[in-house]
Design an enzyme around this catalytic site. Structure first.
Site, PDB file in Angstrom:
ATOM      1  N   GLY A  14       0.837  -1.213   0.000  1.00 14.74           N
ATOM      2  CA  GLY A  14       0.000   0.000   0.000  1.00 14.74           C
ATOM      3  C   GLY A  14       0.867   1.257   0.000  1.00 14.74           C
ATOM      4  O   GLY A  14       0.516   2.252   0.626  1.00 14.74           O
ATOM      5  N   ASN A  82       1.765  -2.237   5.444  1.00 18.94           N
ATOM      6  CA  ASN A  82       0.971  -1.020   5.659  1.00 18.94           C
ATOM      7  C   ASN A  82      -0.431  -1.117   5.055  1.00 18.94           C
ATOM      8  O   ASN A  82      -1.373  -0.547   5.602  1.00 18.94           O
ATOM      9  CB  ASN A  82       1.725   0.168   5.050  1.00 18.94           C
ATOM     10  CG  ASN A  82       0.826   1.357   4.831  1.00 18.94           C
ATOM     11  OD1 ASN A  82       0.505   2.103   5.759  1.00 18.94           O
ATOM     12  ND2 ASN A  82       0.352   1.543   3.590  1.00 18.94           N
ATOM     13  N   TYR A 150     -12.754  -4.405  11.303  1.00 18.99           N
ATOM     14  CA  TYR A 150     -11.411  -3.872  10.979  1.00 18.99           C
ATOM     15  C   TYR A 150     -10.529  -3.855  12.221  1.00 18.99           C
ATOM     16  O   TYR A 150      -9.410  -4.379  12.223  1.00 18.99           O
ATOM     17  CB  TYR A 150     -11.599  -2.471  10.402  1.00 18.99           C
ATOM     18  CG  TYR A 150     -10.410  -1.551  10.411  1.00 18.99           C
ATOM     19  CD1 TYR A 150      -9.360  -1.726   9.505  1.00 18.99           C
ATOM     20  CD2 TYR A 150     -10.339  -0.463  11.294  1.00 18.99           C
ATOM     21  CE1 TYR A 150      -8.283  -0.838   9.491  1.00 18.99           C
ATOM     22  CE2 TYR A 150      -9.274   0.417  11.276  1.00 18.99           C
ATOM     23  CZ  TYR A 150      -8.245   0.222  10.381  1.00 18.99           C
ATOM     24  OH  TYR A 150      -7.184   1.091  10.366  1.00 18.99           O
ATOM     25  N   LYS A 154      -6.999  -5.862  13.318  1.00 15.83           N
ATOM     26  CA  LYS A 154      -5.751  -5.180  13.692  1.00 15.83           C
ATOM     27  C   LYS A 154      -5.310  -5.586  15.107  1.00 15.83           C
ATOM     28  O   LYS A 154      -4.111  -5.627  15.395  1.00 15.83           O
ATOM     29  CB  LYS A 154      -5.933  -3.668  13.614  1.00 15.83           C
ATOM     30  CG  LYS A 154      -6.150  -3.127  12.194  1.00 15.83           C
ATOM     31  CD  LYS A 154      -4.860  -3.066  11.396  1.00 15.83           C
ATOM     32  CE  LYS A 154      -4.985  -2.123  10.197  1.00 15.83           C
ATOM     33  NZ  LYS A 154      -3.754  -2.046   9.409  1.00 15.83           N
TER      34      LYS A 154
HETATM   35  N1  LIG Z   1      -5.581   7.141   7.947  1.00 15.87           N
HETATM   36  C1  LIG Z   1      -5.718   6.903   9.229  1.00 15.87           C
HETATM   37  O1  LIG Z   1      -6.225   7.759  10.000  1.00 15.87           O
HETATM   38  C2  LIG Z   1      -5.271   5.599   9.824  1.00 15.87           C
HETATM   39  C3  LIG Z   1      -5.405   5.443  11.204  1.00 15.87           C
HETATM   40  C4  LIG Z   1      -4.991   4.269  11.801  1.00 15.87           C
HETATM   41  C5  LIG Z   1      -4.443   3.263  11.028  1.00 15.87           C
HETATM   42  N2  LIG Z   1      -4.308   3.417   9.666  1.00 15.87           N
HETATM   43  C6  LIG Z   1      -3.724   2.312   8.912  1.00 15.87           C
HETATM   44  O2  LIG Z   1      -2.673   2.816   8.107  1.00 15.87           O
HETATM   45  C7  LIG Z   1      -2.572   2.038   6.903  1.00 15.87           C
HETATM   46  C8  LIG Z   1      -2.613   2.958   5.695  1.00 15.87           C
HETATM   47  O3  LIG Z   1      -3.810   3.698   5.731  1.00 15.87           O
HETATM   48  P1  LIG Z   1      -4.025   4.992   4.817  1.00 15.87           P
HETATM   49  O4  LIG Z   1      -4.960   5.858   5.540  1.00 15.87           O
HETATM   50  O5  LIG Z   1      -2.701   5.540   4.374  1.00 15.87           O
HETATM   51  O6  LIG Z   1      -4.786   4.304   3.573  1.00 15.87           O
HETATM   52  P2  LIG Z   1      -5.015   4.832   2.068  1.00 15.87           P
HETATM   53  O7  LIG Z   1      -4.785   6.279   1.994  1.00 15.87           O
HETATM   54  O8  LIG Z   1      -6.344   4.297   1.633  1.00 15.87           O
HETATM   55  O9  LIG Z   1      -3.898   4.025   1.258  1.00 15.87           O
HETATM   56  C9  LIG Z   1      -3.968   2.622   1.279  1.00 15.87           C
HETATM   57  C10 LIG Z   1      -2.913   2.010   0.394  1.00 15.87           C
HETATM   58  O10 LIG Z   1      -3.127   0.588   0.380  1.00 15.87           O
HETATM   59  C11 LIG Z   1      -3.483   0.151  -0.934  1.00 15.87           C
HETATM   60  N3  LIG Z   1      -4.545  -0.847  -0.812  1.00 15.87           N
HETATM   61  C12 LIG Z   1      -5.819  -0.642  -0.350  1.00 15.87           C
HETATM   62  N4  LIG Z   1      -6.513  -1.784  -0.440  1.00 15.87           N
HETATM   63  C13 LIG Z   1      -5.684  -2.725  -0.953  1.00 15.87           C
HETATM   64  C14 LIG Z   1      -5.823  -4.087  -1.297  1.00 15.87           C
HETATM   65  N5  LIG Z   1      -6.988  -4.737  -1.175  1.00 15.87           N
HETATM   66  N6  LIG Z   1      -4.763  -4.741  -1.801  1.00 15.87           N
HETATM   67  C15 LIG Z   1      -3.583  -4.096  -1.969  1.00 15.87           C
HETATM   68  N7  LIG Z   1      -3.384  -2.817  -1.670  1.00 15.87           N
HETATM   69  C16 LIG Z   1      -4.427  -2.131  -1.175  1.00 15.87           C
HETATM   70  C17 LIG Z   1      -3.937   1.427  -1.666  1.00 15.87           C
HETATM   71  O11 LIG Z   1      -3.763   1.378  -3.080  1.00 15.87           O
HETATM   72  P3  LIG Z   1      -4.941   0.822  -4.065  1.00 15.87           P
HETATM   73  O12 LIG Z   1      -6.200   1.480  -3.623  1.00 15.87           O
HETATM   74  O13 LIG Z   1      -4.495   1.203  -5.442  1.00 15.87           O
HETATM   75  O14 LIG Z   1      -4.937  -0.656  -3.869  1.00 15.87           O
HETATM   76  C18 LIG Z   1      -2.997   2.465  -1.049  1.00 15.87           C
HETATM   77  O15 LIG Z   1      -1.720   2.376  -1.645  1.00 15.87           O
HETATM   78  C19 LIG Z   1      -3.731   1.030   6.942  1.00 15.87           C
HETATM   79  O16 LIG Z   1      -3.261  -0.205   7.409  1.00 15.87           O
HETATM   80  C20 LIG Z   1      -4.695   1.639   7.951  1.00 15.87           C
HETATM   81  O17 LIG Z   1      -5.440   0.647   8.592  1.00 15.87           O
HETATM   82  C21 LIG Z   1      -4.722   4.570   9.059  1.00 15.87           C
END
Ligand SMILES: NC(=O)c1ccc[n+]([C@@H]2O[C@H](COP(=O)([O-])OP(=O)(O)OC[C@H]3O[C@@H](n4cnc5c(N)ncnc54)[C@H](OP(=O)(O)O)[C@@H]3O)[C@@H](O)[C@H]2O)c1
Length: 257
Positions: A14, A82, A150, A154
């Protein structure tokens, strides 16, 4: 001692958006050869990351990612698991079907287990390697009914990571977890928009509701780079005595010590 990451081969799943992109860009600026995976190839790739297209909800993806990395680079030094997302609708326990639970667990937990299983034999043979699993503060404190399947996936990731760190310490491989709070990413913006829709409120009000619920003393969302800063430290030789820990980067939101 050489503290640099120059020439290390790093996988960031990701790694094309949000937190993953910030981590990939940071590791690249530290001199790593960075491999990123996602379902869709980004239109721009200014840092020249090696891209592998892959859907991590599919069980066979991990093996093919590992095969391509090892064929192309011959080694793996850093894995940042990630990729993750809350794929289920709001509405609480009664709205969640078996399929919702399974899809959330495939992406947020089992994909990590599979990637590590496919690449760990190489790290063990090298007698070195670092794994960072990106979790969430919602796995320590359930704050939202929208995140039940979710955040439980985690939470499984957290205890799995601790067990893995115990198993691999003597083999030269460190494993840590980084748990963001709320971070300004496409995923978070989508979450807020969905919340606004399902609660029939304005997006601005949904944003405020999230901030109120999370209650971070620092009073704002994190920038993705603020998560990448910690990851860059944890994968570096400067953190060589740190393993088996779950770090919150949440502006102080977790209300316990
Ligand atoms: N944002 C927050 O506030 C937050 C808070 C706590 C934890 N997190 C964690 O941090 C991590 C990243 O989150 P983010 O907010 O940066 O997410 P994001 O902006 O949606 O980016 C997610 C990344 O993962 C890829 N991805 C999504 N679904 C996928 C799949 N089925 N297979 C392969 N790749 C996939 C996406 O690319 P494609 O869509 O092209 O596949 C993108 O590169 C996650 O594990 C999330 O649970 C985020």
């Amino acid at each position: 001692m050489d503290n640099s990451l120059k020439g290390r081969v790093a996988l960031v799943t990701g790694g094309t958006k949000g937190i993953g992109k910030a981590i990939a860009d940071r590791l690249s600026s530290e001199g790593c050869k960075v491999v990123v995976t996602a379902r869709t190839e980004p239109k721009e790739n200014p840092n020249g990351h090696y891209f592998i297209a892959s859907d991590l909800t599919q069980p066979e993806s991990a093996e093919s990612i590992a095969k391509e990395i090892l064929t192309t680079f011959g080694r793996i030094d850093i894995i940042v698991n990630n990729a993750g997302a809350n794929l289920s609708p709001g509405g609480g326990f009664s709205t969640l079907s078996d399929e919702h639970w399974i899809t959330d667990w495939q992406l947020n937990f089992l994909s990590v287990v599979r990637i590590n299983k496919a690449l760990l034999p190489v790290m063990i043979e090298q007698k070195s390697g670092v794994i960072i699993n990106i979790s969430t503060g919602a796995a320590k404190q359930p704050i939202w009914e929208m995140t039940m399947s979710y955040s439980s996936a985690k939470a499984a990731l957290n205890i799995y990571s601790k067990a893995l760190a115990n198993e691999l310490g003597a083999k030269g491989v460190r494993v840590n977890v980084v748990s963001p709070g709320v971070v300004k990413t496409p995923l978070m913006l989508e979450f807020i928009e969905n919340l606004a829709k399902s609660s029939n409120i304005k997006v601005d009000d949904a944003f405020k509701a999230v901030m109120d619920k999370v209650g971070a003393p620092l009073g704002r969302m994190a920038d993705p780079e603020e998560i990448a800063n910690l990851v860059a430290f944890l994968v570096s030789p400067e953190a060589k005595y740190i393993t088996g820990i779950n770090y919150s980067v949440d502006g102080g939101a977790l209300p316990v010590v």
